[in-house]
Design a protein around this motif. Structure first.
Motif, short mmCIF file in Angstrom:
data_model
loop_
_atom_site.label_atom_id
_atom_site.label_comp_id
_atom_site.label_asym_id
_atom_site.label_seq_id
_atom_site.Cartn_x
_atom_site.Cartn_y
_atom_site.Cartn_z
N GLN A 195 -1.84 -5.86 10.19
CA GLN A 195 -3.05 -5.46 9.44
C GLN A 195 -2.66 -4.74 8.14
OE1 GLN A 195 -5.35 -3.17 12.18
NE2 GLN A 195 -6.14 -5.02 13.14
N GLN A 196 -1.70 -3.82 8.26
CA GLN A 196 -1.27 -3.02 7.11
C GLN A 196 -0.73 -3.91 5.98
OE1 GLN A 196 1.70 0.04 8.07
NE2 GLN A 196 2.18 0.25 5.91
N ASN A 197 -0.08 -5.01 6.36
CA ASN A 197 0.58 -5.85 5.36
C ASN A 197 -0.22 -7.12 5.03
OD1 ASN A 197 2.49 -3.91 5.56
ND2 ASN A 197 4.18 -5.24 6.07
N ALA A 198 -1.47 -7.18 5.48
CA ALA A 198 -2.26 -8.40 5.29
C ALA A 198 -2.56 -8.70 3.82
CB ALA A 198 -3.57 -8.31 6.07
N GLY A 199 -2.49 -7.68 2.97
CA GLY A 199 -2.81 -7.86 1.55
C GLY A 199 -2.04 -9.00 0.90
N GLY B 238 -3.54 -12.88 1.70
CA GLY B 238 -4.95 -13.14 1.47
C GLY B 238 -5.86 -12.25 2.30
N GLY B 239 -5.35 -11.12 2.78
CA GLY B 239 -6.16 -10.18 3.54
C GLY B 239 -6.34 -10.55 5.00
N ASP B 240 -5.66 -11.61 5.44
CA ASP B 240 -5.84 -12.09 6.82
C ASP B 240 -4.65 -11.67 7.70
OD1 ASP B 240 -6.27 -13.44 9.15
OD2 ASP B 240 -5.97 -15.44 8.29
N PRO B 241 -4.85 -10.71 8.61
CA PRO B 241 -3.73 -10.25 9.46
C PRO B 241 -3.13 -11.38 10.29
CG PRO B 241 -5.66 -8.85 9.76
CD PRO B 241 -6.10 -10.00 8.90
N ARG C 273 3.69 -1.51 -0.81
CA ARG C 273 2.94 -1.03 -1.98
C ARG C 273 3.56 0.21 -2.61
NH1 ARG C 273 -1.92 -1.51 1.99
NH2 ARG C 273 -0.05 -1.19 3.22
N SER D 187 5.18 -15.31 -0.30
CA SER D 187 4.86 -14.06 0.39
C SER D 187 6.09 -13.41 1.04
CB SER D 187 3.81 -14.31 1.48
OG SER D 187 2.62 -14.78 0.89
#
Ligand SMILES: O=P(O)(O)OC[C@H]1O[C@](O)(CO)[C@@H](O)[C@@H]1O
Length: 243
Positions: free
Chosen positions: A159-163, A166-169, A38, A74
């Protein structure tokens, strides 16, 4: 290490873009290592808004998820292609990505290492900072001597890159190909971008001597030409002049 602290992330982006523009003008065939994440998103938009000649530079990606082909939406390759390489008009032969869908990670790592060597190494490398202190995808425990290789990703990083998934780690690949710490530290100049309050604590730890494998980014202390570009929020626990 030179530490520059700016009021906002937007000021960080302007300063980094100025430095890249200066380097590119001085050396049109610059070997430039690009990072994702980001923090980097507004940088690519800013660079595209400037009239810079990218036609002679060479681009190298810093890391890639294992299991994702370079055209997977992705993948870091797709992100860099979409956000920067295509709109900048770069020809495919100017750009090197790590192939996350290669058959053999060791062979792919060797191939990438040879590409870097043939280019004479990296002149300039962009870097972010993971919330657990990772640098590229060199997770805590990575050796100072590490080279391009397959690495396992920590739960924290997933977790940090789950965005982007779809937000799913759980949907984030559990491994990646990454330049090693030794590869990164061989780049002739490093631009380290760290912004936001989620990085305050880890940035202060990374700057605490001596470098430690527990915080891979701490090895940047050893590099003779690293500039940290931080915003006030990320630099809040540092003692550098923030004027
Ligand atoms: O800028 P972000 O999204 O905080 O990510 C930090 C770093 O971690 C990574 O996701 C791993 O390389 C990078 O892409 C990025 O530099």
């Amino acid at each position: 290490m030179r530490c520059l602290v700016f009021p906002s992330p937007a000021d960080v982006i302007q300063a980094v873009a100025d430095r890249i523009a200066d380097r590119l003008q001085a050396q049109p065939d610059l070997s430039l290592g690009l990072a994702t994440g980001r923090t980097m998103v507004p940088l690519y938009a800013e660079l595209l808004g400037r009239s810079l000649n990218w036609q002679h530079c060479r681009i190298f990606a810093l890391d890639e998820y294992w299991g994702l082909a370079t055209d997977h939406p992705s993948s870091f390759a797709a992100e860099l292609r979409q956000r920067f390489c295509q709109p900048a008009g770069l020809r495919p032969e100017q750009v090197q990505f790590l192939n996350g869908a290669a058959l053999d990670p060791a062979q792919e790592s060797q191939r990438y290492r040879r590409c870097l060597e043939q280019a004479g190494g990296l002149d300039l490398q962009l870097l972010g900072l993971g919330e657990n202190g990772h640098l590229a995808f060199n997770e805590p425990g990575s050796a100072r001597e590490s080279r391009v290789r397959l690495v396992q990703l920590s739960d924290r990083t997933r977790q940090q890159n789950a965005g982007a998934f779809g937000g799913d780690p759980e949907a984030v690949p559990s491994a990646a190909l990454s330049l090693g710490l030794a590869d990164i530290l061989e780049a002739r100049e490093l631009l380290w971008l760290v912004t936001g309050a989620s990085k305050t604590k880890i940035l202060a730890q990374a700057l605490q001597p001596p470098p430690t494998t527990a915080i891979p980014a701490s090895y940047l202390q050893e590099h003779p030409a690293t500039t940290l570009y931080a915003d006030h929020a990320a630099a809040a626990a540092l003692t550098v002049d923030q004027s």
